[in-house]
Design an enzyme around this catalytic site. Sequence first.
Site, PDB file in Angstrom:
ATOM      1  N   LYS A 111     -23.922  -3.573 -15.126  1.00 35.06           N
ATOM      2  CA  LYS A 111     -25.371  -4.030 -14.941  1.00 35.06           C
ATOM      3  C   LYS A 111     -25.531  -5.004 -15.707  1.00 35.06           C
ATOM      4  CE  LYS A 111     -26.853  -1.398 -11.688  1.00 35.06           C
ATOM      5  NZ  LYS A 111     -27.079  -1.759 -10.201  1.00 35.06           N
ATOM      6  N   LYS A 194     -13.611  -2.983   2.686  1.00 35.41           N
ATOM      7  CA  LYS A 194     -14.604  -2.213   2.966  1.00 35.41           C
ATOM      8  C   LYS A 194     -16.199  -3.004   3.553  1.00 35.41           C
ATOM      9  CE  LYS A 194     -17.158   0.743   0.027  1.00 35.41           C
ATOM     10  NZ  LYS A 194     -17.182   2.162  -0.895  1.00 35.41           N
ATOM     11  N   LYS A 197     -22.919  -3.797   1.787  1.00 38.08           N
ATOM     12  CA  LYS A 197     -24.209  -4.545   1.914  1.00 38.08           C
ATOM     13  C   LYS A 197     -23.892  -5.996   1.180  1.00 38.08           C
ATOM     14  CE  LYS A 197     -26.815  -1.116   1.329  1.00 38.08           C
ATOM     15  NZ  LYS A 197     -27.723  -0.269   0.902  1.00 38.08           N
TER      16      LYS A 197
HETATM   17  P1  AMP Z   1     -24.093   2.263  -1.118  1.00 36.53           P
HETATM   18  O1  AMP Z   1     -25.794   2.505  -0.861  1.00 36.53           O
HETATM   19  O2  AMP Z   1     -23.906   0.738  -0.334  1.00 36.53           O
HETATM   20  O3  AMP Z   1     -23.795   2.338  -2.535  1.00 36.53           O
HETATM   21  O4  AMP Z   1     -23.526   3.221  -0.203  1.00 36.53           O
HETATM   22  C1  AMP Z   1     -23.875   4.834  -0.044  1.00 36.53           C
HETATM   23  C2  AMP Z   1     -22.644   5.291   0.038  1.00 36.53           C
HETATM   24  O5  AMP Z   1     -22.228   5.199   1.300  1.00 36.53           O
HETATM   25  C3  AMP Z   1     -21.472   5.290  -0.626  1.00 36.53           C
HETATM   26  O6  AMP Z   1     -21.302   6.122  -1.723  1.00 36.53           O
HETATM   27  C4  AMP Z   1     -20.269   5.737   0.158  1.00 36.53           C
HETATM   28  O7  AMP Z   1     -20.141   7.231   0.234  1.00 36.53           O
HETATM   29  C5  AMP Z   1     -20.771   5.217   1.566  1.00 36.53           C
HETATM   30  N1  AMP Z   1     -20.256   4.264   1.975  1.00 36.53           N
HETATM   31  C6  AMP Z   1     -20.539   2.647   1.731  1.00 36.53           C
HETATM   32  N2  AMP Z   1     -19.967   1.832   2.334  1.00 36.53           N
HETATM   33  C7  AMP Z   1     -19.088   2.598   2.760  1.00 36.53           C
HETATM   34  C8  AMP Z   1     -17.786   2.062   3.774  1.00 36.53           C
HETATM   35  N3  AMP Z   1     -17.591   0.661   4.032  1.00 36.53           N
HETATM   36  N4  AMP Z   1     -16.851   2.920   4.128  1.00 36.53           N
HETATM   37  C9  AMP Z   1     -17.070   4.358   3.587  1.00 36.53           C
HETATM   38  N5  AMP Z   1     -17.975   4.857   2.963  1.00 36.53           N
HETATM   39  C10 AMP Z   1     -19.048   3.801   2.722  1.00 36.53           C
END
Ligand code: AMP
Length: 332
Positions: A111, A194, A197
């Site tokens: 951060k 992966k 966002k």
């Molecule tokens: P985020 O809010 O983008 O950090 O994602 C929240 C949760 O979604 C993460 O902690 C992962 O468990 C899951 N996640 C996000 N992107 C992926 C991905 N491409 N493949 C698998 N799990 C994902």
Amino acid sequence: MSRVVSGIRPTGKLHLGNYFGAVKSFLKMQEEDDCFFFIADIHSLTTHPTPEDLHSNVQQVLAEHLAMGVDPQKCALFVQSDVPAISELYTYMNMNAYMGELQRSASFKEKIRTQPNNVNAGLLTYPVLMAVDILAHHADFVPVGKDQQQHLEMTRQFGNRFNNLYSNDYFKEPQAYSSTGNLVKVPGLTGQGKMSKSSGDADTIVFDEEDKVIQKKVMRAKTDTGPTKPNQDKSEEVKNLFDLMALVSDQSTINHFDELYSKAEIRYGDFKKQLAEDVIAFVSPIREKINHFKNDKKALSDAAQIGAEKANASANKTLEEVREIIGFRKFY
Ligand code: AMP
């Protein structure tokens, strides 16, 4: 029955990665465990959202989780700020967290690097709030990705330190939830690993996207020049698209394109057209449900209320016991 706690970031719209990587395991856990899933709106204040954005983001993720099948009757799905005991426990646990260890946390360092102009105290003590989210409900297990392992370790440390300070064994050590075979890594469309966002719009398939937009994105997904001989290894980009297909298409479709690839007869245009169709067939009913829930104020309010009741009952009990242990004993 084990107790499971997991946080949900209220940062906007869910994509396929979130569904297959997190929400799907919630659906399994809510059938088997005593689950507390919370929308981490207090955590999100470190980035200073406007009141409107904060509220609409929480509403969005609440509607999304309901639409995807998280059932307020089967688990506690709640908004973190609806549970005041969390903030009070956070104050107490901050007394057992040391500057050095907080500064060394990988997420804090990250951060500092990414938002050097907003290094607030909330960022520093983020692991303490996270620990409280877990300890308040005496979680046995926390589903964590690699990036969260350190936070879980810190949670155990803070809990143990509290226990040592007051010579008891009040807090147990939460463990990482191992979801063997259940969690998958969903690849992005740009061939860079992966789905995320942060890697941009073209990489992700978001649940509230129109069919046409999804179709375009999939058709533009990166491939290669095609196999030139039978049984050739797949490139990273093509393997990613096959991995996506494995999540949304039926087995005969997957076999069909696998065979064409093996025979070096695949036409990526047809392959992607089929993939787009299957992604849309998967996404669009969920999108309809999200829109339905977003406009169903009563469903949202009922869900948030029952979640808050369950979470408050659990966290208030912990708070009362912690206050007693600490020595806050009432004179009246
Ligand atoms: P985020 O809010 O983008 O950090 O994602 C929240 C949760 O979604 C993460 O902690 C992962 O468990 C899951 N996640 C996000 N992107 C992926 C991905 N491409 N493949 C698998 N799990 C994902």
